[in-house]
Write a protein that holds these residues in place. Structure first.
Motif: not given
Length: 309
Positions: A272-282, A284-293
């Motif tokens: 949640d603090f690594i790949n999940g952090a990328v997903v959450r920030q993405g 908020r910023l409108g950046v897709p993160t399907p691999v990390n999700r």
């Protein structure tokens, strides 16, 4: 320098043990009673390049009977950060520096809420460690840097003092004036290998031998880079292959990521603090993160299976 390591697992012992060899007065705190007993009885055993050596440290299962120190290094699992710093009151004096070297993002907010912003510094480390048995740790410190810094970007005397203690012990340490960028740089490295190693169960030697794993790793890192750039973070690595190669540099083929080590022990991970952090920030910023999700979903599934077993 008097140092207390909160979370003396594999990485905490690797860093704390080497600092003790360098002349620091080190106390290692972990809830693992067998580990504590072994270190207090026989010293901490460090295994490096097939050679084993011992170092005298002080170990404890809590901070209750301890005294204030100069530096508290926080290396507990991310989800334990608040609990650990709340229980660390006895070692935090008026001039104590509290510094996280944990993987992922978000720990400094937890530390500030309890210890106060004036005490908190941030840092990231590329040192590695694997717990082989109670009191015995394989370490990877050769050419593995640690970067530390003040949250406001200043190069302070206390940061320089901490770096000097690390360098004296043979731990490469750099004081950064861009600690936010440093934190994201390390996040990219964790994104590259952590979840993929946990899902496949592979140590580095085998992980890096599978082209399809490398392809997935580069895609996950590229997403994280896109999120960081959208956030305005100044990165030192903007090619996805750089974090992928940096993750394994100087480490033996049998090295296991912390996420894989957690799963092998049946514990929940820091996803949640690594790949999940990328997903959450993405999000908020409108950046897709399907691999990390997808990687988060896979790790969550494995955690659920292990917890139900």
């Amino acid at each position: 320098m008097k140092i207390c390591v909160l979370g003396a697992g594999a990485l905490g012992c690797a860093i704390g043990g080497v600092l003790a060899e360098g002349g620091c007065e080190v106390t290692l705190v972990t809830r693992n009673a067998a580990h504590v007993d072994a270190m207090n009885r026989d010293g901490l055993r460090l295994v490096e390049d097939g050679v084993e050596r011992g170092v005298k440290v002080r170990a404890a299962t809590s901070c209750a009977a301890l005294e204030p120190v100069d530096l508290v290094i926080v290396l507990v699992k991310s989800f334990d950060t608040r609990r650990a710093i709340e229980a660390a009151g006895p070692v935090v004096g008026p001039d104590t520096v509290v510094m996280s070297l944990q993987n992922g993002l978000g720990h400094e907010d937890e530390l500030i809420a309890v210890a106060g912003r004036q005490r908190v510094m941030a840092g990231k480390t590329y040192v590695g460690g694997v717990l082989l048995a109670p009191g015995r740790v394989r370490i990877g410190v050769q050419d593995k840097e640690t970067l530390i810094g003040e949250l406001d970007g200043t190069v302070s005397f206390r940061a320089q003092a901490v770096a000097k203690a690390f360098e004296k012990a043979g731990l490469r340490c750099i004081v950064s004036d861009n600690i936010l960028g440093t934190m994201w740089d390390k996040l990219l490295v964790n994104v590259a290998t952590g979840a993929l190693a946990g899902i496949t169960g592979l140590s580095y030697g085998d992980l890096y031998a599978v082209p399809e794993i490398e392809e997935a790793a580069l895609a996950a890192v590229a997403e994280a880079i896109a999120v960081a750039q959208a956030k305005g973070v100044r990165l030192s690595m903007t090619d996805a292959r750089q974090p992928w190669l940096k993750a394994s540099a100087g480490l033996p083929p049998q090295f296991k990521t912390s996420m894989l080590q957690s799963l092998e022990k049946g514990s929940i991970t820091e996803v949640d603090f690594i790949n999940g952090a990328v997903v959450r920030q993405g999000e908020r910023l409108g950046v897709p993160t399907p691999v990390n999700r997808t990687l988060v979903a896979c790790i969550k599934g494995i955690e659920r299976r292990l917890q139900a077993a």
